[in-house]
Design an enzyme around this catalytic site. Structure first.
Site: not given
Ligand SMILES: *Cc1c(COP(=O)(O)O)cnc(C)c1O
Length: 475
Positions: A112
């Site tokens: 993120k």
């Molecule tokens: C947010 C997240 C995901 C999923 O990502 P999306 O864009 O919602 O599909 C997968 N793994 C981790 C560690 C995340 O923080």
């Protein structure tokens, strides 16, 4: 380039408006009115280039050149200078034709950071240009909250309120939200679930008077700015592995479908991508949809990969729009059906269009644990549970098509989920140096009831926007 809504009921917007709104006024998601595509020369330019230079070029394209080039370059350098790896997103080989793209070298140990740190700079730049301020309210099940606090903390034009479910995030995740010291950021522990937090944020965004007074923004994964920033590492990974000379596939741990949709955007740009492989945990709505054609919401079950514990994948709406030949009426009907009946069925041509580009595999808890143990034993590689679901999916794909390399997106560092990693591998990963004293730091958070009036009052009391507004009324 302009942005239009997947539901067809909003006018075309420039990137800045699409970014500051997040959701289109008709409830749809913003999409570029035409997919931009790169020439061979564009691809030659980024082959072997540093991550930040590629990022500036990809983001310029996917935002319709919304920023002056020198400004954008400054923003990407600010966003990625704080990463602990010089490559920003390094590629590691773990087996024949199987690679891991590590996206967790940012400050909060999850992918993120990649999008949030750049989005914060793009929003700050836009607000500064317009002489404006804004309030951000975000609901988080863990990773988004800490990434947003890191990215927006200390920015003068923004107040940040992070809502998380009390007692339902991991200790590392909670501490990452409650220990940073910024005067513009508040951690709010809500007596409820993640869905309650999300409903509170939605309700605030839908409350026009409150929204206007606070200039409320949402920075969740439907924000196009995040998609643009995430498309970058599909380009750098394909460049690093094969120099764009032959196709690669990507396996992506998926929750809200934002990350894998960024891969789709990179493919539209012209990156030679064979398959986009959607990896899910037991919350397998996407795998079921690709299998049966019925998109059907079930109960969310908690797993060791909590950031994928999602049933309604918001960004899937963008794919529906494209796969239906940009049929906004179809998308509107499907979304109405979803909210009234909890399901809709994809017409055959739409399902065929999706299957032409995507595969989906679900890994349950035992399969996820087995994969963490296997990749550790066979390759000496420690993967977190989210990454492990995608490793399992990648191996299924490689069994069918061993000739095309598969790149697995590693979305979190194993140290962010030490209990699950230790249970599966016997190894307890340590936090990196900058977080080593996390458990000794003072926490600061406020506990709030799951009540809209209390949450709004809390924000009005503390946010500088609302206070400035109130002061103005007394003049
Ligand atoms: C947010 C997240 C995901 C999923 O990502 P999306 O864009 O919602 O599909 C997968 N793994 C981790 C560690 C995340 O923080």
């Amino acid at each position: 380039m302009r942005f239009t809504s997947t539901r067809g009921g909003a006018g075309a917007a420039h990137f800045a408006d699409a970014m500051l709104r997040g959701l289109a006024p008709d409830g749809g998601l913003y999409m570029p009115d035409d997919w931009p595509a790169w020439s061979a020369r564009d691809f030659a330019e980024v082959r072997g280039a540093p991550y930040v230079d590629t990022a500036a070029k990809v983001v310029a394209t996917l935002t319709g050149n919304a920023f002056p080039p020198a400004e954008l370059q400054r923003m990407v350098e600010g966003a990625y200078g704080a990463f602990r790896h010089a490559c920003v997103a390094p590629l590691v080989q773990v087996d024949d034709n199987l690679f891991v793209l590590e996206l967790f070298h940012g400050p909060t140990l999850a992918f993120k950071d990649v999008a949030m740190r750049l989005l914060a700079r793009m929003i700050d730049h836009t607000l500064t240009a317009g002489g404006e301020r804004a309030t951000i309210a975000g609901a988080t099940s863990g990773d988004t909250g800490s990434a947003a606090i890191d990215a927006f903390g200390g920015l003068d034009r923004i107040d940040l309120f992070t809502l998380f479910p009390l007692g339902r995030v991991s200790e590392v995740q909670r501490r990452q939200m409650t220990t940073p010291r910024f005067t513009n950021s508040w951690a709010m522990a809500v007596e409820g679930t993640f869905d309650d937090c999300q409903a509170l944020v939605k309700a605030m965004l839908g409350h026009a008077d409150f929204r206007d007074r606070t200039r409320l923004l949402a920075v969740n994964s439907i924000n196009w700015g995040r998609i643009a920033a995430q498309a970058v590492y599909y380009v750098t990974a394909a460049a690093a592995l094969c120099g764009f000379a032959r196709p690669v596939s990507f396996a992506v741990p998926t929750g809200n479908f934002g990350d894998v949709f960024a891969g789709y955007a990179a493919k539209r740009l012209g990156v030679p991508i064979d398959r986009l492989i959607v990896a899910t945990n037991r919350n397998d709505i996407l795998a079921r949809t690709l299998e049966t054609g019925a998109y059907e919401v079930r109960q969310v079950v908690p797993t060791s990969s909590p950031s994928m514990d999602i049933q309604v994948s918001s960004n899937f709406e963008r794919l529906l729009f494209d796969a239906s030949g940009r049929d906004a009426r179809f998308v509107r009907d499907a979304m109405t059906r979803l909210s009234t009946e909890g399901r809709f069925v994809l017409p055959d041509p739409v399902l065929a269009a999706i299957r032409a580009e995507f595969d989906a595999f679900a890994a349950d808890e035992p399969a996820t644990d087995r994969e963490m143990a296997r990749v550790r034993r066979d390759s000496g590689y420690l993967a977190d549970p989210h990454t492990a679901t995608a490793l399992a999916a990648a191996r299924r794909r490689l069994a069918e098509a061993p000739g095309t390399p598969v790149i697995v997106l590693a979305t979190a560092a194993p140290a962010k989920f030490p209990d699950a990693v230790e249970a599966a591998t016997g190894i307890r990963p340590a936090l990196p140096a900058h977080l080593a004293d996390l458990h000794a730091r003072d926490e600061r958070m406020d506990v709030l009831p799951n009540r809209l009036d209390k949450v709004e009052a809390y924000i009005l009391d503390r946010g500088r926007m609302a206070r400035a507004g109130r002061a103005g009324e007394h003049d």
